[in-house]
Scaffold this motif. Sequence first.
Motif, mmCIF file in Angstrom:
data_model
loop_
_atom_site.group_PDB
_atom_site.id
_atom_site.type_symbol
_atom_site.label_atom_id
_atom_site.label_comp_id
_atom_site.label_asym_id
_atom_site.label_seq_id
_atom_site.Cartn_x
_atom_site.Cartn_y
_atom_site.Cartn_z
ATOM 1 N N PHE A 64 0.702 -1.280 -0.316
ATOM 2 C CA PHE A 64 -0.091 0.089 0.129
ATOM 3 C C PHE A 64 0.643 1.072 -0.005
ATOM 4 O O PHE A 64 0.412 2.196 -0.553
ATOM 5 N N LEU A 95 1.604 1.898 -3.574
ATOM 6 C CA LEU A 95 0.567 2.339 -4.459
ATOM 7 C C LEU A 95 -0.152 3.526 -4.097
ATOM 8 O O LEU A 95 -0.715 4.419 -4.870
ATOM 9 N N ILE A 96 -0.141 3.933 -2.645
ATOM 10 C CA ILE A 96 -0.621 5.236 -2.319
ATOM 11 C C ILE A 96 0.205 6.618 -3.100
ATOM 12 O O ILE A 96 -0.314 7.534 -3.582
ATOM 13 N N ARG A 143 -7.936 -2.602 -4.367
ATOM 14 C CA ARG A 143 -6.881 -1.864 -3.743
ATOM 15 C C ARG A 143 -6.665 -0.501 -4.144
ATOM 16 O O ARG A 143 -6.360 0.171 -3.389
ATOM 17 N N ARG A 144 -6.888 -0.004 -5.448
ATOM 18 C CA ARG A 144 -6.712 1.181 -5.728
ATOM 19 C C ARG A 144 -7.742 2.081 -4.900
ATOM 20 O O ARG A 144 -7.733 3.207 -4.544
ATOM 21 N N ALA A 197 -6.493 2.472 -1.427
ATOM 22 C CA ALA A 197 -5.459 3.441 -1.304
ATOM 23 C C ALA A 197 -5.890 4.860 -1.612
ATOM 24 O O ALA A 197 -5.430 5.777 -0.985
ATOM 25 N N ALA A 255 -7.249 6.067 1.839
ATOM 26 C CA ALA A 255 -6.041 6.472 2.622
ATOM 27 C C ALA A 255 -5.171 7.835 2.132
ATOM 28 O O ALA A 255 -4.819 8.538 3.092
ATOM 29 N N LEU A 256 -4.962 7.776 1.043
ATOM 30 C CA LEU A 256 -4.618 9.059 0.366
ATOM 31 C C LEU A 256 -5.394 10.311 0.763
ATOM 32 O O LEU A 256 -4.619 11.404 1.401
ATOM 33 N N ALA A 283 -4.415 -0.239 4.144
ATOM 34 C CA ALA A 283 -4.257 1.138 3.647
ATOM 35 C C ALA A 283 -4.076 2.217 4.440
ATOM 36 O O ALA A 283 -3.141 3.025 4.385
ATOM 37 N N ALA A 315 -0.681 2.659 6.348
ATOM 38 C CA ALA A 315 0.356 3.356 5.701
ATOM 39 C C ALA A 315 0.367 4.665 5.780
ATOM 40 O O ALA A 315 1.578 5.398 5.394
ATOM 41 N N GLU A 350 -7.136 6.165 -11.202
ATOM 42 C CA GLU A 350 -6.791 5.525 -10.040
ATOM 43 C C GLU A 350 -6.204 4.148 -10.722
ATOM 44 O O GLU A 350 -5.075 3.635 -10.376
ATOM 45 N N ALA A 410 -2.464 2.641 -10.725
ATOM 46 C CA ALA A 410 -2.259 1.174 -10.022
ATOM 47 C C ALA A 410 -1.586 0.329 -10.940
ATOM 48 O O ALA A 410 -0.884 -0.610 -10.689
#
Length: 310
Positions: A14, A17-18, A105-106, A109, A112-113, A141, A144, A296, A300
């Motif tokens: 993550f 990815l972030i 996952r994106r 992420a 989280a971003l 995520a 992170a 996104e 990713a």
Amino acid sequence: MQLIDAATAAALPFPRLIDALRAMFAQGCSVPPRHVHEVPAPGGGFTSLIMPAWLEGRYYGVKTINIAPGNAARGLPGLHASYVLHDGSTGVPLALMDGSELTNRRTAAASALAAHWLARPDARHLLVVGAGRVAALLPAAYAAVRPLARVQVWARTPGQAQALAARLRGQGLPAEAAPDLAAACAQADMVSCATLATEPVVHGAWLAPGSHLDLVGSFTPAMREADDACFAGASLFVDTPEALQKSGELLGPLSRGVFTAEDIRGTLQALARGECAGRRTPGERTVFKSVGTALEDLAAAIAVWESQPR
């Protein structure tokens, strides 16, 4: 053309990815409107979305995502997706990827971003509302971007919340099931909702001052996870302006005058480019609404592709 299955895509950490999402939002890429097709079939059929994006001269990607609500009765997931990444100069296909894993996952992420800019710097307590595939990824995520001291999980079916909490503990996260959603909301620094609800699940009266609310699930006008009070007096952010046209989460309160389009403080692109400020005060309550974007997916997919051994 390389085949990248779900396990391979899931191997992307993550933090990387972030960072890839943040860089792509700051840089930008070409994202034409998505194609939406209703595909009839016995049992209700499904909706198919075709989502292209490209970096000129470098990469071109297309995601096909099929959403079939009737699959639940068949014991199948309601969402299936594939992603094809091409060379941006020649059009040569580079990889076929598991689009469902990439999307999940994106999506986590991106939440989280947003929390990186919008949650309090001292936020340590995360509440996840939902127990599906995206919900299961959200704690890792968030970990992170904030050091989590407590993770709670609430779901309509308590057994599902308990099972997810046990899985998260197996990943080394301090997780537990939350039996009372209102009480858990009142205690949490960050509340992340990833459900398919069509009526509010989280109520603004439950949220603590200074908390951050992340709304993932509502991606059609008929869907909604939060009541009007969640938005009143809060600082509002979206992933892209498209959220204002697609999400029942925003369309309903907008129509009732709870807030206006001008009240949206910024997007992920504006935050990544430093064109708007994120959280301004510790006591400020922030809300982030996402609907997803092909930018996104492309970010990713590139990150996954470039992490593969050659």
